[in-house]
Design a protein around this motif. Structure first.
Motif, PDB file in Angstrom:
ATOM      1  N   HIS A  78       4.717  -5.517  11.772  1.00 23.85           N
ATOM      2  CA  HIS A  78       3.379  -4.938  11.653  1.00 23.85           C
ATOM      3  C   HIS A  78       3.220  -3.765  12.606  1.00 23.85           C
ATOM      4  O   HIS A  78       3.658  -3.843  13.752  1.00 23.85           O
ATOM      5  CB  HIS A  78       2.312  -5.978  12.019  1.00 23.85           C
ATOM      6  CG  HIS A  78       2.174  -7.055  10.996  1.00 23.85           C
ATOM      7  ND1 HIS A  78       1.037  -7.807  10.890  1.00 23.85           N
ATOM      8  CD2 HIS A  78       3.026  -7.506  10.044  1.00 23.85           C
ATOM      9  CE1 HIS A  78       1.191  -8.684   9.903  1.00 23.85           C
ATOM     10  NE2 HIS A  78       2.398  -8.527   9.384  1.00 23.85           N
ATOM     11  N   VAL A  79       2.587  -2.714  12.100  1.00 20.82           N
ATOM     12  CA  VAL A  79       2.249  -1.553  12.928  1.00 20.82           C
ATOM     13  C   VAL A  79       0.783  -1.202  12.667  1.00 20.82           C
ATOM     14  O   VAL A  79       0.168  -1.722  11.733  1.00 20.82           O
ATOM     15  CB  VAL A  79       3.156  -0.333  12.609  1.00 20.82           C
ATOM     16  CG1 VAL A  79       4.610  -0.614  12.973  1.00 20.82           C
ATOM     17  CG2 VAL A  79       3.053   0.088  11.146  1.00 20.82           C
ATOM     18  N   LYS A  80       0.247  -0.279  13.476  1.00 19.17           N
ATOM     19  CA  LYS A  80      -1.146   0.148  13.284  1.00 19.17           C
ATOM     20  C   LYS A  80      -1.298   0.737  11.873  1.00 19.17           C
ATOM     21  O   LYS A  80      -0.477   1.554  11.450  1.00 19.17           O
ATOM     22  CB  LYS A  80      -1.509   1.195  14.345  1.00 19.17           C
ATOM     23  CG  LYS A  80      -1.534   0.622  15.756  1.00 19.17           C
ATOM     24  CD  LYS A  80      -2.943   0.225  16.170  1.00 19.17           C
ATOM     25  CE  LYS A  80      -2.972  -0.393  17.558  1.00 19.17           C
ATOM     26  NZ  LYS A  80      -3.257  -1.848  17.527  1.00 19.17           N
ATOM     27  N   PRO A  81      -2.373   0.357  11.157  1.00 24.11           N
ATOM     28  CA  PRO A  81      -2.533   0.774   9.756  1.00 24.11           C
ATOM     29  C   PRO A  81      -2.599   2.287   9.539  1.00 24.11           C
ATOM     30  O   PRO A  81      -2.129   2.783   8.517  1.00 24.11           O
ATOM     31  CB  PRO A  81      -3.840   0.120   9.316  1.00 24.11           C
ATOM     32  CG  PRO A  81      -4.212  -0.840  10.368  1.00 24.11           C
ATOM     33  CD  PRO A  81      -3.444  -0.536  11.605  1.00 24.11           C
ATOM     34  N   LYS A  82      -3.153   3.019  10.503  1.00 22.56           N
ATOM     35  CA  LYS A  82      -3.327   4.460  10.306  1.00 22.56           C
ATOM     36  C   LYS A  82      -2.133   5.284  10.795  1.00 22.56           C
ATOM     37  O   LYS A  82      -2.167   6.512  10.798  1.00 22.56           O
ATOM     38  CB  LYS A  82      -4.607   4.962  11.016  1.00 22.56           C
ATOM     39  CG  LYS A  82      -5.861   4.212  10.635  1.00 22.56           C
ATOM     40  CD  LYS A  82      -6.346   4.609   9.240  1.00 22.56           C
ATOM     41  CE  LYS A  82      -7.609   3.824   8.893  1.00 22.56           C
ATOM     42  NZ  LYS A  82      -7.788   3.668   7.445  1.00 22.56           N
ATOM     43  N   MET A  83      -1.106   4.600  11.206  1.00 25.13           N
ATOM     44  CA  MET A  83       0.078   5.287  11.709  1.00 25.13           C
ATOM     45  C   MET A  83       0.748   6.086  10.579  1.00 25.13           C
ATOM     46  O   MET A  83       0.744   5.668   9.419  1.00 25.13           O
ATOM     47  CB  MET A  83       1.033   4.204  12.233  1.00 25.13           C
ATOM     48  CG  MET A  83       2.272   4.708  12.907  1.00 25.13           C
ATOM     49  SD  MET A  83       3.221   3.301  13.511  1.00 25.13           S
ATOM     50  CE  MET A  83       2.458   3.055  15.109  1.00 25.13           C
ATOM     51  N   SER A  84       1.319   7.237  10.918  1.00 22.47           N
ATOM     52  CA  SER A  84       1.996   8.037   9.890  1.00 22.47           C
ATOM     53  C   SER A  84       3.337   7.397   9.529  1.00 22.47           C
ATOM     54  O   SER A  84       3.885   6.606  10.289  1.00 22.47           O
ATOM     55  CB  SER A  84       2.223   9.464  10.401  1.00 22.47           C
ATOM     56  OG  SER A  84       3.196   9.461  11.426  1.00 22.47           O
TER      57      SER A  84
ATOM     58  N   ALA B 121       5.986   5.337  11.919  1.00 22.57           N
ATOM     59  CA  ALA B 121       6.461   3.995  11.548  1.00 22.57           C
ATOM     60  C   ALA B 121       7.983   3.995  11.432  1.00 22.57           C
ATOM     61  O   ALA B 121       8.654   3.043  11.824  1.00 22.57           O
ATOM     62  CB  ALA B 121       5.816   3.548  10.240  1.00 22.57           C
ATOM     63  N   HIS B 122       8.509   5.084  10.903  1.00 19.95           N
ATOM     64  CA  HIS B 122       9.958   5.206  10.764  1.00 19.95           C
ATOM     65  C   HIS B 122      10.640   5.265  12.131  1.00 19.95           C
ATOM     66  O   HIS B 122      11.695   4.653  12.334  1.00 19.95           O
ATOM     67  CB  HIS B 122      10.304   6.451   9.951  1.00 19.95           C
ATOM     68  CG  HIS B 122      11.773   6.667   9.794  1.00 19.95           C
ATOM     69  ND1 HIS B 122      12.561   5.812   9.059  1.00 19.95           N
ATOM     70  CD2 HIS B 122      12.607   7.603  10.306  1.00 19.95           C
ATOM     71  CE1 HIS B 122      13.806   6.232   9.126  1.00 19.95           C
ATOM     72  NE2 HIS B 122      13.870   7.317   9.879  1.00 19.95           N
ATOM     73  N   LYS B 123      10.015   5.979  13.071  1.00 20.29           N
ATOM     74  CA  LYS B 123      10.570   6.063  14.431  1.00 20.29           C
ATOM     75  C   LYS B 123      10.643   4.677  15.067  1.00 20.29           C
ATOM     76  O   LYS B 123      11.623   4.342  15.746  1.00 20.29           O
ATOM     77  CB  LYS B 123       9.690   6.976  15.300  1.00 20.29           C
ATOM     78  CG  LYS B 123      10.177   8.406  15.311  1.00 20.29           C
ATOM     79  CD  LYS B 123       9.411   9.232  16.329  1.00 20.29           C
ATOM     80  CE  LYS B 123       9.588  10.710  16.020  1.00 20.29           C
ATOM     81  NZ  LYS B 123       8.438  11.509  16.468  1.00 20.29           N
ATOM     82  N   ILE B 124       9.590   3.883  14.842  1.00 14.38           N
ATOM     83  CA  ILE B 124       9.566   2.515  15.383  1.00 14.38           C
ATOM     84  C   ILE B 124      10.690   1.691  14.757  1.00 14.38           C
ATOM     85  O   ILE B 124      11.417   0.986  15.450  1.00 14.38           O
ATOM     86  CB  ILE B 124       8.181   1.861  15.169  1.00 14.38           C
ATOM     87  CG1 ILE B 124       7.156   2.545  16.073  1.00 14.38           C
ATOM     88  CG2 ILE B 124       8.222   0.361  15.453  1.00 14.38           C
ATOM     89  CD1 ILE B 124       5.728   2.135  15.824  1.00 14.38           C
TER      90      ILE B 124
END
Ligand SMILES: [Zn+2]
Length: 121
Positions: free
Chosen positions: A77-83, A87-90
């Motif tokens: 799970h990541v923050k919903p508004k993240m680009s 998200a790919h970097k994470i």
């Protein structure tokens, strides 16, 4: 004690030992075939992923073993508004850290599904 009896007992002990070893080998092989994720590996991956910045939750961790090689899958799970870029970097950071900690030659695949944080529908 009769030599024949001693022989018989010795044979029985050997057969039992071989039998136990056979059962162990069979269980091991079946776990690999049955897609069993070893609990201590799942726990380790869980700890590694949670240490990555930006990850708010991780679940459905699956560790598949192919002999010594490992294939790992999970939902993060990541923050919903993240680009998508962020998200790919994470995801890349997670993959890097898993490979670094579990061994680069050992980890042959890491598949990460990212989901927006919050309750599941
Ligand atoms: Zn989820």
């Amino acid at each position: 004690l009769n030599a024949v009896i001693i022989d018989f007992i010795a044979a029985l002990v050997i057969v039992t030992l071989i039998g136990c070893e056979g059962v162990k080998i069979t269980i091991d092989a079946l776990q690999v075939l049955m897609d069993h994720s070893p609990k201590e590996m799942v726990d380790e991956v869980n700890g590694i992923v949670r240490s990555i910045e930006g990850v708010t939750e991780v679940h459905d961790i699956c560790v598949r073993r192919y002999d010594e090689a490992l294939c790992i899958e999970m939902k993060v799970h990541v923050k919903p508004k993240m680009s998508v870029e962020e998200a790919h970097k994470i995801s890349e950071a997670i993959e890097d850290e898993i490979r670094r900690r579990l061994g680069r030659e050992r980890v042959i695949g890491v598949l990460i599904h990212t989901e927006p944080e919050g309750p599941h529908r």
